[in-house]
Write an enzyme that holds these catalytic residues in place. Structure first.
Site, PDB file in Angstrom:
ATOM      1  N   ARG A  70       0.852  -1.190   0.000  1.00  0.00           N
ATOM      2  CA  ARG A  70       0.000   0.000   0.000  1.00  0.00           C
ATOM      3  C   ARG A  70       0.887   1.240   0.000  1.00  0.00           C
ATOM      4  O   ARG A  70       1.980   1.225   0.554  1.00  0.00           O
ATOM      5  CB  ARG A  70      -0.903   0.007   1.231  1.00  0.00           C
ATOM      6  CG  ARG A  70      -2.025  -1.010   1.153  1.00  0.00           C
ATOM      7  CD  ARG A  70      -2.960  -0.893   2.331  1.00  0.00           C
ATOM      8  NE  ARG A  70      -2.349  -1.330   3.567  1.00  0.00           N
ATOM      9  CZ  ARG A  70      -1.804  -0.550   4.482  1.00  0.00           C
ATOM     10  NH1 ARG A  70      -1.842   0.776   4.335  1.00  0.00           N
ATOM     11  NH2 ARG A  70      -1.258  -1.030   5.561  1.00  0.00           N
ATOM     12  N   TYR A 198      -1.317  -3.396  -6.943  1.00  0.00           N
ATOM     13  CA  TYR A 198      -1.165  -4.108  -5.665  1.00  0.00           C
ATOM     14  C   TYR A 198      -2.515  -4.206  -4.935  1.00  0.00           C
ATOM     15  O   TYR A 198      -3.276  -3.230  -4.889  1.00  0.00           O
ATOM     16  CB  TYR A 198      -0.133  -3.385  -4.766  1.00  0.00           C
ATOM     17  CG  TYR A 198      -0.139  -3.968  -3.376  1.00  0.00           C
ATOM     18  CD1 TYR A 198       0.450  -5.205  -3.130  1.00  0.00           C
ATOM     19  CD2 TYR A 198      -0.795  -3.330  -2.334  1.00  0.00           C
ATOM     20  CE1 TYR A 198       0.392  -5.779  -1.873  1.00  0.00           C
ATOM     21  CE2 TYR A 198      -0.850  -3.896  -1.066  1.00  0.00           C
ATOM     22  CZ  TYR A 198      -0.251  -5.123  -0.851  1.00  0.00           C
ATOM     23  OH  TYR A 198      -0.331  -5.697   0.390  1.00  0.00           O
ATOM     24  N   LYS A 207      -9.624  -2.414   1.397  1.00  0.00           N
ATOM     25  CA  LYS A 207      -9.287  -1.267   2.251  1.00  0.00           C
ATOM     26  C   LYS A 207     -10.051  -0.012   1.829  1.00  0.00           C
ATOM     27  O   LYS A 207     -10.441   0.792   2.661  1.00  0.00           O
ATOM     28  CB  LYS A 207      -7.784  -0.991   2.181  1.00  0.00           C
ATOM     29  CG  LYS A 207      -6.925  -2.171   2.556  1.00  0.00           C
ATOM     30  CD  LYS A 207      -7.183  -2.612   3.973  1.00  0.00           C
ATOM     31  CE  LYS A 207      -6.181  -3.669   4.392  1.00  0.00           C
ATOM     32  NZ  LYS A 207      -6.433  -4.159   5.758  1.00  0.00           N
ATOM     33  N   HIS A 227     -10.993  -2.410  11.230  1.00  0.00           N
ATOM     34  CA  HIS A 227      -9.885  -3.234  10.730  1.00  0.00           C
ATOM     35  C   HIS A 227      -9.639  -4.350  11.754  1.00  0.00           C
ATOM     36  O   HIS A 227      -8.670  -4.315  12.505  1.00  0.00           O
ATOM     37  CB  HIS A 227      -8.654  -2.320  10.585  1.00  0.00           C
ATOM     38  CG  HIS A 227      -7.483  -2.941   9.900  1.00  0.00           C
ATOM     39  ND1 HIS A 227      -6.212  -2.464  10.042  1.00  0.00           N
ATOM     40  CD2 HIS A 227      -7.386  -3.990   9.035  1.00  0.00           C
ATOM     41  CE1 HIS A 227      -5.375  -3.186   9.307  1.00  0.00           C
ATOM     42  NE2 HIS A 227      -6.069  -4.116   8.692  1.00  0.00           N
ATOM     43  N   SER A 249      -1.319  -3.691  10.451  1.00  0.00           N
ATOM     44  CA  SER A 249      -1.006  -4.638   9.385  1.00  0.00           C
ATOM     45  C   SER A 249       0.214  -5.486   9.729  1.00  0.00           C
ATOM     46  O   SER A 249       1.187  -4.990  10.286  1.00  0.00           O
ATOM     47  CB  SER A 249      -0.709  -3.869   8.107  1.00  0.00           C
ATOM     48  OG  SER A 249      -1.784  -3.024   7.817  1.00  0.00           O
ATOM     49  N   CYS A 251       0.752  -7.854  11.887  1.00  0.00           N
ATOM     50  CA  CYS A 251       1.077  -8.134  13.295  1.00  0.00           C
ATOM     51  C   CYS A 251       0.483  -9.467  13.732  1.00  0.00           C
ATOM     52  O   CYS A 251       0.353  -9.724  14.929  1.00  0.00           O
ATOM     53  CB  CYS A 251       0.539  -7.040  14.209  1.00  0.00           C
ATOM     54  SG  CYS A 251       1.573  -5.597  14.267  1.00  0.00           S
ATOM     55  N   ASP A 276      -9.546  -9.850   8.669  1.00  0.00           N
ATOM     56  CA  ASP A 276      -9.052  -8.492   8.412  1.00  0.00           C
ATOM     57  C   ASP A 276     -10.058  -7.381   8.704  1.00  0.00           C
ATOM     58  O   ASP A 276      -9.670  -6.325   9.161  1.00  0.00           O
ATOM     59  CB  ASP A 276      -8.582  -8.383   6.948  1.00  0.00           C
ATOM     60  CG  ASP A 276      -7.694  -7.173   6.705  1.00  0.00           C
ATOM     61  OD1 ASP A 276      -6.858  -6.861   7.574  1.00  0.00           O
ATOM     62  OD2 ASP A 276      -7.841  -6.536   5.642  1.00  0.00           O
ATOM     63  N   ARG A 367       2.045 -12.228  -0.773  1.00  0.00           N
ATOM     64  CA  ARG A 367       0.692 -12.514  -0.294  1.00  0.00           C
ATOM     65  C   ARG A 367       0.120 -13.791  -0.881  1.00  0.00           C
ATOM     66  O   ARG A 367       0.539 -14.239  -1.949  1.00  0.00           O
ATOM     67  CB  ARG A 367      -0.241 -11.364  -0.714  1.00  0.00           C
ATOM     68  CG  ARG A 367       0.118 -10.008  -0.139  1.00  0.00           C
ATOM     69  CD  ARG A 367      -0.344  -9.885   1.263  1.00  0.00           C
ATOM     70  NE  ARG A 367       0.063  -8.655   1.902  1.00  0.00           N
ATOM     71  CZ  ARG A 367      -0.672  -8.025   2.825  1.00  0.00           C
ATOM     72  NH1 ARG A 367      -1.843  -8.494   3.190  1.00  0.00           N
ATOM     73  NH2 ARG A 367      -0.229  -6.944   3.406  1.00  0.00           N
TER      74      ARG A 367
HETATM   75  C1  OXD Z   1      -3.108  -4.607   5.474  1.00  0.00           C
HETATM   76  C2  OXD Z   1      -3.693  -5.764   4.788  1.00  0.00           C
HETATM   77  O1  OXD Z   1      -2.156  -4.006   4.959  1.00  0.00           O
HETATM   78  O2  OXD Z   1      -4.584  -6.396   5.380  1.00  0.00           O
HETATM   79  O3  OXD Z   1      -3.602  -4.273   6.563  1.00  0.00           O
HETATM   80  O4  OXD Z   1      -3.289  -6.059   3.655  1.00  0.00           O
HETATM   81 MN    MN Z   2      -5.309  -5.407   7.100  1.00  0.00          MN
END
Ligand code: OXD
Ligand code: MN
Length: 585
Positions: A70, A198, A207, A227, A249, A251, A276, A367
């Site tokens: 991102r 992306y 998002k 989130h 993100s 974590c 998410d 990913r």
């Molecule tokens: C983020 C994702 O960046 O879920 O939070 O991809």
């Molecule tokens: Mn996320």
């Protein structure tokens, strides 16, 4: 399917006139169409097949090396008033954004196909599901949207002739980082995304819609777009407790959502509802009910192994699009942290063979995109139309020091303070330096579509409306000892913290008050079968008043950013924290 929605037809015509694609394809969401999209990408080289014997239906996509995460510095909230975007979002005036992007979109799809992707966020027939329409010139995006959302005719049926939808126009453009803009128009409920392929920038359901635009819709309509993962904990009596949890993100949200409980034999199991995003509404019973608006996972791969997350490994065994992982000659994907030595020769994520070993073989933000239904731990309630009732909300971050393993808030207001002051050491999910401490309130800093100070007020307001609110907690799995070693084993063992939270929710678990909240009383955590280093538990639960006085100063600086939008209640919480710390040892 015949398109009977006049406004939709008109918008698609306008976009086509602007972008001038060669052809327009309306996605129906069928299996056959998905296979065609995949074939197109195999032919163009946008996808590389993986071993169809070992990983049926799995493919590798290599994104442009400048387009791997991102881009927060190119992401804009284009509200009419700058003040409404707040100090933590980039702002651009709607007219300026429109004219800048109109120039970029103009003719950008010449020689390309335009895919019209209708999609549903939320379970079909759920009163909380919403329709989005993404227009894109990327087959990778169209195929990924089929995995991540309920895509195609199912969404058009829900839309009917006059339903509302969130339009999103996307083009990969020339993938020039200087001509990359992810723009949100919260008042118009509109998204324009240019110059990136992306996921977080280009899969507009995720998002951009489900968080940035939906957070603004939710505030106007009285619900919450967060989130957060959603998980189900069952106890030995078979009773289910649902938690929603916000972590910045990368974590470990996916790992926590798919946790394998080491205490299954004792009757404690965890099931996944979402990894998410949570859309939460107040039910007639005064509780918060959550749906996962997505239908797939777009998870970080490095670090995922049979040890760390066997459910994710099983989920991505088939029908998965991998992005930016490494691959062996026989088509086996590989990444750092997979519990196997790297096969040789290996081709790295940039397509270089053999991998030199000097840089990571897989991009740190590589990913997997896989259907949620394939996850072995998926809850039987994950598509419940009313959602699942949330009894606990967990905030968390990656902190080497200061933050105890688990803390319960004194009440909702104090819990909002814990969420609003959440901090974490940064990771690779967004571009920028890794390892820097950043405050990321409710893990929404990059995702809130309006002023964060107003968002805090909205949380406080929701607390007043909830007659049966969830309990609020903060966790930190990442605390380290003096030698830099993790004190807590994490992963499956995190269920022990969940069990304590579950006991607290039920009014049973024992807690010790500290200046920052309630921590488990000695012996209150179920530690049976866990080999913790001596003193580790004491260290994990320590609240060091001196460290916390420094933390309070940092929180004050953090709060100052929100100016007069900071709710007085949170300033008061900071004062109360300082008073409690002043009298602590
Ligand atoms: C983020 C994702 O960046 O879920 O939070 O991809
Ligand atoms: Mn996320």
């Amino acid at each position: 399917m015949k398109i009977t929605h006049a406004r939709l037809r008109q918008w698609v015509d306008e976009c086509a006139a602007l972008c001038q694609p060669d052809t327009i394809h309306w996605c129906d969401g069928s299996e056959q169409e998905y296979r065609w999209l995949v074939q197109e990408m195999l032919d163009s080289g946008a996808l590389v097949p993986l071993s169809q014997e070992i990983h049926p239906g799995c493919y590798l996509h290599r994104s442009h090396p400048n387009d791997v995460a991102r881009v927060e510095n190119r992401t804009f909230i284009c509200s009419r008033r700058e003040e409404d975007a707040g100090p933590t979002n980039n702002w651009m005036a709607p007219d300026e954004a429109k004219s800048l992007l109109t120039a970029l979109f103009s003719g950008c799809m010449q020689g390309r196909m335009m895919y019209v992707v209708p999609y549903l966020m939320g379970p079909a027939d759920s009163p909380f599901a919403r329709v989005g329409i993404e227009i894109t010139d990327s087959a990778y995006v169209a195929a990924s949207m089929r995995v991540m959302t309920r895509m195609g005719d199912i969404a058009l049926r829900q839309l009917g002739e006059a339903g509302s939808f969130v339009p999103g126009l996307h083009s990969v453009g020339e993938l020039d980082p200087e001509r990359r803009y992810i723009c949100h128009f919260p008042e118009e409920r509109l998204i324009w995304s240019y110059g990136s392929g992306y996921g977080g920038n280009a899969l507009l359901g995720k998002k951009t819609f489900a968080l940035r635009i939906a957070s603004a819709i939710a505030r106007d309509e009285g619900w919450m777009a967060e989130h957060m993962l959603i998980l189900e904990l069952s106890d030995p009596a078979g009773e289910k407790t649902y938690f929603a949890a916000a972590f910045p993100s990368a974590c470990g949200k996916t790992n926590l959502a798919m946790l394998v409980s080491p205490l299954e034999e004792q009757g404690y199991t965890v099931r996944t509802v979402g990894d998410d995003i949570a859309w939460m509404h107040i039910g007639d019973d005064g509780r918060l009910w959550a749906v996962n608006p997505e239908a797939g996972f777009f998870g970080v791969v490095p670090g995922t192994s049979r040890q760390t997350n066997p459910n994710a490994m099983a989920t991505m065994q088939a029908n998965t699009i991998f992005t930016n992982v490494a691959v062996s000659d026989d088509g086996i994907p590989w990444w750092e942290g997979k519990d196997e030595p790297p096969p040789t020769p290996l081709t790295d994520w940039k397509g270089r063979r053999p991998w030199s070993g000097e840089e990571p073989a897989a991009h740190p933000n590589s990913r997997f995109t896989a259907p949620a239904a394939q996850c072995p731990s998926i809850s039987s309630h994950w598509e419940d139309v009313q959602g699942v009732p949330i009894s606990g909300i967990i905030f968390g971050g990656r902190r080497a020091h200061v933050m105890p393993l688990v803390v319960e808030a004194f009440d909702w207001r104090h819990g909002v303070f814990l969420g609003a002051t959440m901090a974490s050491e940064t990771t690779a999910a967004a571009t920028g330096a890794s390892g820097v401490l950043r405050r990321d309130p409710m893990a929404m800093l990059p995702f809130c579509g309006y002023h964060m100070g107003d968002y805090f007020s909205y949380w406080l307001k929701m607390g007043k409306r909830l007659t049966n609110p969830p309990c609020l907690f903060h966790v930190n799995w990442f605390r380290k000892d003096e030698d830099g070693r993790y004190l807590w084993p994490g992963f499956g063992e995190n269920v022990r913290a969940l069990i304590w939270m579950r006991e607290r929710i039920a009014g049973r678990g024992q807690a010790t008050p500290t200046p920052i909240g309630l921590v488990p009383a000695p012996d209150a955590l179920l530690l049976e079968g866990l080999d913790l280093a001596p003193d580790a538990l004491r260290e994990l639960l320590t609240v060091d008043a001196a460290e916390w006085r420094t933390e309070a100063n940092d929180i004050e600086r953090h709060f100052a950013r929100f100016g007069d939008h900071l709710p007085q209640a949170l300033a008061d919480e900071l004062t109360s924290l300082r008073v409690r710390l002043a009298t602590a040892k």
